[in-house]
Design a protein around this motif. Structure first.
Motif, PDB file in Angstrom:
ATOM      1  N   MET A 176     -41.891 -12.406  -0.191  1.00 28.12           N
ATOM      2  CA  MET A 176     -41.385 -13.288   0.871  1.00 28.12           C
ATOM      3  C   MET A 176     -41.676 -12.695   2.252  1.00 28.12           C
ATOM      4  N   MET A 177     -41.523 -11.390   2.386  1.00 30.34           N
ATOM      5  CA  MET A 177     -41.787 -10.739   3.669  1.00 30.34           C
ATOM      6  C   MET A 177     -43.263 -10.839   4.049  1.00 30.34           C
ATOM      7  N   VAL A 178     -44.144 -10.709   3.054  1.00 23.08           N
ATOM      8  CA  VAL A 178     -45.589 -10.817   3.327  1.00 23.08           C
ATOM      9  C   VAL A 178     -45.948 -12.236   3.749  1.00 23.08           C
ATOM     10  N   LYS A 179     -45.400 -13.227   3.049  1.00 19.78           N
ATOM     11  CA  LYS A 179     -45.681 -14.618   3.398  1.00 19.78           C
ATOM     12  C   LYS A 179     -45.128 -14.994   4.773  1.00 19.78           C
ATOM     13  N   GLY A 180     -44.072 -14.301   5.191  1.00 17.23           N
ATOM     14  CA  GLY A 180     -43.440 -14.636   6.463  1.00 17.23           C
ATOM     15  C   GLY A 180     -44.001 -13.886   7.661  1.00 17.23           C
ATOM     16  N   GLU A 216     -42.275  -5.151  10.039  1.00 14.31           N
ATOM     17  CA  GLU A 216     -43.116  -4.469   9.066  1.00 14.31           C
ATOM     18  C   GLU A 216     -42.374  -3.295   8.427  1.00 14.31           C
ATOM     19  N   ILE A 217     -41.570  -2.579   9.218  1.00 16.75           N
ATOM     20  CA  ILE A 217     -40.764  -1.490   8.660  1.00 16.75           C
ATOM     21  C   ILE A 217     -39.760  -2.048   7.655  1.00 16.75           C
ATOM     22  N   SER A 218     -39.170  -3.186   7.988  1.00 13.44           N
ATOM     23  CA  SER A 218     -38.229  -3.835   7.069  1.00 13.44           C
ATOM     24  C   SER A 218     -38.921  -4.238   5.774  1.00 13.44           C
ATOM     25  N   ALA A 219     -40.160  -4.763   5.883  1.00 14.07           N
ATOM     26  CA  ALA A 219     -40.912  -5.147   4.689  1.00 14.07           C
ATOM     27  C   ALA A 219     -41.201  -3.928   3.805  1.00 14.07           C
ATOM     28  N   THR A 220     -41.522  -2.799   4.437  1.00 12.63           N
ATOM     29  CA  THR A 220     -41.764  -1.568   3.684  1.00 12.63           C
ATOM     30  C   THR A 220     -40.496  -1.102   2.971  1.00 12.63           C
TER      31      THR A 220
END
Length: 259
Positions: A176-180, A216-220
């Motif tokens: 979801m983070m990548v798609k967003g 991006e840090i949150s996605a990681t």
């Protein structure tokens, strides 16, 4: 009714602590104001006030902002004491971690916003007028602009922590983070444009870049949480001490081989 009475006490104590710290910060408003004005006064410009009450009202506003920051530990402690009896042992550990880290991230966001982004924005915008235009900045509008600029940084710096807990709860995942990502870029630019209120794209990007970086840090972090969940389901546990020992052995072996 007992819970409502306890909540009422928490709110009253938080408000009283904020007012008390605002009174204390009133006596510190002058040195803090000098620090806030430094990006302008450092370029040789001066700040004026055009209303009879503008100067004192600005100091009161600044004192309450500083009082809010200074009383945050008390407010969070009251909130912690209200919630903690309803939690289990592990939940208490997580909630205590959440309160402590959220406070540190908020203060760190405000400090980063002022020391890095705000100084660059003000310096650039004052030079943007050229030699023909003389800036006449009023203290009231400048302080309002400063506070409206710094507060969102404190809130945006909570993104990694929010991502961690939402991932733990299974509400979001790395896919979801990548798609967003595209939506996050647009949202960062739109929010930065609304808060900075400047037609200069460079200033807007200075504000939007840290916001997207935190995304991006949150996605990681979300990906790391998913990896830890996968290892737990597979019956594997992550031992940080053992991993560091293995890494140290590899480094030592490579060093001996190089010699």
């Amino acid at each position: 009714m007992q819970h409502l009475e306890e909540l009422r006490r928490v709110i009253i104590v938080s408000i009283i602590s904020t007012f008390a710290m605002a009174v204390v910060c009133w006596f510190l408003s002058d040195p803090v104001l000098r620090i806030l004005l430094e990006p302008v006064t450092g370029t040789g410009n001066k700040i004026i006030y055009i209303g009879v009450t503008e100067a004192i009202m600005t100091k009161i506003k600044l004192a309450f902002f500083l009082g809010f920051l200074a009383s945050l530990p008390v407010t969070l402690w009251q909130f912690w004491g209200f919630i903690i009896p309803a939690l289990r042992k592990l939940e208490r550990i997580y909630f205590t971690f959440f309160i402590l880290v959220s406070f540190l991230l908020f203060i760190g966001g405000v400090a980063f916003g002022f020391l890095v982004v705000f100084r660059m924005c003000v310096t650039f915008l004052l030079r943007y007028g050229g030699a023909e235009l003389v800036p006449m900045l009023t203290i009231g509008k400048y302080v309002s602009f400063t506070l409206n600029f710094l507060l969102p940084f404190g809130l945006v710096f909570e993104l990694p922590l929010a991502g961690y807990f939402l991932a733990r709860l299974g509400i979001i995942n790395y896919r979801m983070m990548v798609k967003g990502r595209k939506i996050a870029i647009v949202a960062a630019v739109v929010i930065a444009s609304a808060l900075v209120a400047s037609p200069d794209i460079f200033t807007v990007l200075l504000f939007a870049a840290p916001m997207y970086l935190l995304y991006e840090i949150s996605a990681t972090i979300v990906r790391l949480v998913e990896w830890m969940k996968y290892r737990k389901q597979a019956g594997k546990t992550f031992n940080l001490k053992a991993s560091l020992k293995r890494l140290l052995r590899k480094v030592m072996r490579r060093g001996l081989t190089a010699k």
